[in-house]
Write an enzyme that holds these catalytic residues in place. Structure first.
Site, mmCIF file in Angstrom:
data_model
loop_
_atom_site.group_PDB
_atom_site.id
_atom_site.type_symbol
_atom_site.label_atom_id
_atom_site.label_comp_id
_atom_site.label_asym_id
_atom_site.label_seq_id
_atom_site.Cartn_x
_atom_site.Cartn_y
_atom_site.Cartn_z
ATOM 1 C CD GLU A 107 51.996 97.645 2.330
ATOM 2 O OE1 GLU A 107 51.247 97.687 3.322
ATOM 3 O OE2 GLU A 107 51.598 97.447 1.176
ATOM 4 C CE LYS B 53 64.846 95.961 14.834
ATOM 5 N NZ LYS B 53 64.890 94.918 15.911
ATOM 6 C CD GLU C 290 60.362 98.207 -29.699
ATOM 7 O OE1 GLU C 290 59.660 97.469 -28.970
ATOM 8 O OE2 GLU C 290 61.557 98.422 -29.479
ATOM 9 N NE ARG D 80 41.450 93.563 0.982
ATOM 10 C CZ ARG D 80 42.532 93.428 1.765
ATOM 11 N NH1 ARG D 80 43.384 92.428 1.563
ATOM 12 N NH2 ARG D 80 42.764 94.282 2.732
ATOM 13 C CB ALA E 237 65.402 102.297 9.901
ATOM 14 C CB SER E 238 67.117 97.558 7.867
ATOM 15 O OG SER E 238 66.003 97.050 7.168
ATOM 16 C CG LEU F 98 51.374 90.982 3.429
ATOM 17 C CD1 LEU F 98 52.797 90.446 3.489
ATOM 18 C CD2 LEU F 98 51.416 92.500 3.551
#
Lengths: 385, 385
Positions: free
Chosen positions: A297, A301, A53, A208, A304-305, A205
């Site tokens: 990413e 496993k 604002e 790009r 799922a955790s 990681l």
């Protein structure tokens, strides 16, 4: 005059420009309209900076007296990093305020609107509500649960496999899908993965995208601190690396720890829970650092955790028109679900065709619903339309 | 005059009305146009009956002299179940023939067009080619491989599971998806499944669609003849049940075999291959009975066996916004694929949103491409446009 709904959608687009820079603040967009003409635009650019604002008001080259303010989120009524916006709005003689959604932060949550009404400003609440609420999903989760907003990114075959039996996965999805995944990275505060992925793929990681590089935090879950000090994540911006580990004796790995810490990377001791790291502990540390929007990413496993701990909020599932059959590696690890009635359901499903692949998105929990229902409750106390 | 492409698409729609009734004949649609007005319509209604062109000619109440014939497939030049259509076309004084695609049957394959040209008919080839070719996919596969056209139907979670660990799968997909699956059944000649599914679900394997019931053949792969004579598939139209078995000694199960055969159902001895029935043997028996368009609704093992033998042609994959995790049962069994480079790729992918679910379709092999390329080769010998 233009449709307030349309103007609010423009404010939503403005707000998105702040994505990735506002830490534990929400992204917000605002516009000032005088006699049907837009005279100022603003968005919340970065944590600690002016709110949207104020940015919009400062953007005006002409008189704001008698004008309309459109803002995606209720203006604040409390001192945070900056003084309350509502006071400035009143002082600037703004006549009407159009609010996208009400601020879920209990410190505000209707108080901003109340202040404006008490000070003679007309307030209209609930425009482009769905869009206004969706852009602050991460903030809403932070407010409600004090946890980061976790999105899973999965690239799988039609039969739900993320790699062949031998671990090969390059490439299940095509260049266009991978580009799109980099875009999603680029608007995230951090990318989280497990040591398994780091050891298998040695990824950078980073994000790009369109020739630009962006560096969200690189967050590695590595219970036994197996990471190599030569891993590619340390090549650029090592100070944006965060390694969580549960090893009890740091002395055993002093040399490696020293080498890694000297790059500027953080190694954070973390408690264990079941057979992995305590994700609540991880979440607390991330929130402390203002890392709210986290893209996971991992392998199956890790994904799922987060689902098992009810922490996963959203899923981006890229699906290629390929199949690998039962030998392939599952996109998700064990969820301890033995009966169909207990399956997890995603809401707000969407599918987009990319070049050769499809992108499914869905939500494990829809925080925008809570924001919209709060908005409906507050609206009843406002100016009649 | 209307666009020949548009008229051909109408012929394609006409042709589809014959789906499920033409056995080893293709579905074909035709229209006669006189001075820009459609004066006759026809489609191939059933195996052994009049071809579409003749149906359209017989449908005309006025003179066909000097008219245009539109037909999705090249008219036949040979005696089959009926005399050659091209002779009738010439006799009826038709001036121009517009052909969708060329007949892939080597007995014809351009000869029909040649006959027409030699007899002074103008012939134009290749209109709505893709659509004209796609409606005869099953026929094209039959011509090229003398095998039925096999479509897999899978209803799975987003992570590729068709049931929870305990086998429960009702319901992964919703009512709308299941309705759509019954529509697909209703245009199939047969529904094929394994004894495992019959024992687990005791399905009726009929098509219930829009209040109508249809009865495609019920085809069960049952190596050890474990099926019960009380199975639900025998309740209605038992004469449309076909059980394939590889037991060597029929005498051991005489009572059951007698009971089943008395219902009118067929029990067909079949050779074994690897750890299942010889699918080429199964295919030969189905083709013999004019069962060409087969929908496979197996478990993962059955589906995988057809993929492994390169017999699967198309996949219908219903995907629900649900997840079951690694404990769930895979939608596909073993394909013996160990590296990503060896994965199977589906072409011509499409996705449709149903109510809560999505339907993916894709092709393992696109027979319409072969028909279209044959059409292009033949076109060069025809009348210039």
């Amino acid at each position: 005059m233009a449709d307030p709904h349309e103007i609010m959608l423009e404010c939503v687009n403005l707000a998105l420009a702040g994505k990735g820079h506002t830490k534990t603040n929400p992204v917000v967009g605002a516009m000032i309209v005088q006699n049907g003409r837009v005279i100022g635009r603003g968005f919340h650019k970065s944590f600690g900076g002016d709110h949207a604002e104020i940015e919009a008001i400062n953007d005006c080259e002409e008189e704001t007296n008698g004008s309309d303010l459109y803002v995606t989120l209720e203006p604040c009524s409390h001192f945070g990093k900056t003084p309350p916006c509502v006071e400035t709005i009143v002082k600037k003689g703004i006549k009407r305020v159009f609010v996208g959604v009400v601020d879920p932060n209990p410190a505000n949550a209707g108080k901003g609107i109340e202040y404006l009404l008490k000070n003679g400003v007309e307030v209209y609440v609930g425009f482009a509500e769905r869009a206004s609420a969706e852009i602050i999903e991460e903030f809403a989760k932070y407010i409600y649960k004090k946890q980061p907003f976790y999105s899973l990114k999965i690239a799988q075959t039609l039969d739900g496999k993320i790699a062949a039996k031998d671990g090969s996965s390059r490439w299940i999805t095509d260049e266009t899908s991978r580009q799109h995944a980099h875009y999603i990275r680029s608007v995230s505060d951090g990318i989280l993965t497990g040591i398994g992925t780091v050891q298998a793929d040695d990824p950078e990681l980073n994000a790009r995208f369109l020739g630009l590089k962006k560096y969200p935090y690189k967050i590695i879950l590595d219970s036994s601190l197996k990471i190599s000090a030569e891993a590619a994540i340390f090549n650029e911006k090592p100070e944006k690396c965060i390694i969580f580990t549960s090893i009890s004796n740091f002395d055993e790995k002093t040399v490696k720890i020293d080498t890694i810490r000297k790059t500027g990377a953080e190694i954070i001791p973390c408690s264990k829970l079941n057979d992995g790291l305590d994700l609540q502990n991880v979440s607390d540390e991330l929130v402390k650092r203002g890392i709210l929007n986290v893209l996971i990413e991992g392998g199956g496993k890790i994904h799922a955790s987060f689902i098992r701990e009810d922490m996963a909020d959203k899923a981006y599932v890229f699906i290629a028109g390929k199949i690998l059959g039962a030998e392939g590696i599952d996109s998700l690890g064990s969820l301890n679900i033995s009966n169909i009635e207990k399956c997890k359901t995603l809401s707000d499903l969407n599918v987009t065709r990319l070049k050769n692949d499809f992108l499914f998105t869905g939500k494990f929990y829809d925080y925008s619903k809570d924001v919209i229902s709060l908005t409906k409750r507050v609206r009843n106390r406002c100016s009649p339309e």
